[in-house]
Design an enzyme around this catalytic site. Sequence first.
Site, PDB file in Angstrom:
ATOM      1  CE1 TYR A   1      17.592 -23.711   3.684  1.00 21.13           C
ATOM      2  CE2 TYR A   1      16.083 -22.079   4.558  1.00 21.13           C
ATOM      3  CZ  TYR A   1      17.076 -22.845   4.437  1.00 21.13           C
ATOM      4  OH  TYR A   1      18.340 -22.479   5.263  1.00 21.13           O
TER       5      TYR A   1
ATOM      6  CE  LYS B   1      19.739 -18.776   5.619  1.00 19.26           C
ATOM      7  NZ  LYS B   1      18.568 -19.621   5.558  1.00 19.26           N
TER       8      LYS B   1
ATOM      9  CG  HIS C   1      22.531 -21.131   1.906  1.00 19.49           C
ATOM     10  ND1 HIS C   1      21.221 -21.286   1.652  1.00 19.49           N
ATOM     11  CD2 HIS C   1      22.669 -21.904   2.951  1.00 19.49           C
ATOM     12  CE1 HIS C   1      20.669 -22.167   2.400  1.00 19.49           C
ATOM     13  NE2 HIS C   1      21.320 -22.274   3.374  1.00 19.49           N
TER      14      HIS C   1
ATOM     15  CG  ASP D   1      16.731 -18.291   8.054  1.00 20.76           C
ATOM     16  OD1 ASP D   1      17.706 -17.271   8.053  1.00 20.76           O
ATOM     17  OD2 ASP D   1      17.051 -19.233   7.688  1.00 20.76           O
TER      18      ASP D   1
END
Length: 316
Positions: free
Chosen positions: A48, A77, A110, A43
């Site tokens: 990130y 996302k 997201h 994922d």
Amino acid sequence: MRTLIFRNNDEMPSLGLGTWKSEPGEVYAAVKTAIEEGYRHIDCAPVYANEKEVGQAIADCMAEGTVSRDELWITSKLWNNAHAKADVVPALKQTLRDLQLDYLDLYLIHWAVASKKEVIFPQTATDLVSLNDIPLTETWKGMEEAVQAGLTKHIGVSNFGMENINKILANSSIKPEMNQVECHPYHPQNELFTFCREHGIHLTAYSPLGSFDRPDVFKAENEPNILKDSTIGAIARSNNVSAAQILISWALHRGTSVIPKSVNANRIAENLQAELVILSEDDMSAINHIGKDYQYVNGQFWVLEGGPYSLEDVWA
Ligand code: A2P
């Protein structure tokens, strides 16, 4: 390995590796170790700030013959600053470049929160954009274009409540197939889980271990630590496994996907072994009746003075 079946019969391995909070410099080894250990679901998300390194690990595993692309399930996302319909496909293409992939298995909106294009984390109200100006249904049209262009096989949402999902269900030719939300015994999402199931939408549980490595600014004082919960601890001892394994196993037994994050080789392996844990009905019932209610990622960071979002809007 348990899987969740999508509408076209594609199968997503239920247990995946989370990469939120996995720092560049450590996430390469984490992803590589995970795939070598047997994980087949990773994922990801551009926010990130580690997708390039995740992509390098995936590429090296494929080059070394550990795994082939079609054996992997890769989710990413769409960040809040690319909600305009015309921005969705370019954002996905950037993620694909970073991940060194031709397509994703699953692409999610997201958050049901939009920000200006140049803003990653909003600091003031004017950094945010109201959903009246960029409706989720417009963003969804961009997501559908991504499927039609062959850039992702499936689309869905993350951090969406029922009202926001209903908006998309009512205005879509491709229905969402996933909602990824915080989910663990302190925040089991029972009502949302039932709603999603009724609409053919799977649920992925993020922060299944309580995400204690969150930045301090997102943490409240005296938060309950779910890994130290006495009920979870007792069930872990009686099954001769760890508290983390019980939490992961609980999510799998409920029929959700679950994406524990770890950058530690031993814990990556330990978490995968949770697949083998069998919880009794009594164990499941005891966990389901813990009765503590706590949301670790409460969305408060989208609520800025004078801004377009209240906490109710965020989770609507
Ligand atoms: P680490 O990455 O050093 O293993 P979540 O998945 O809920 O976001 O939680 C991630 C946090 O839980 C990280 O701090 C991670 O640390 C830790 N963690 C991951 N697996 C385990 C485990 N099996 N036992 C204890 N802590 C774990």
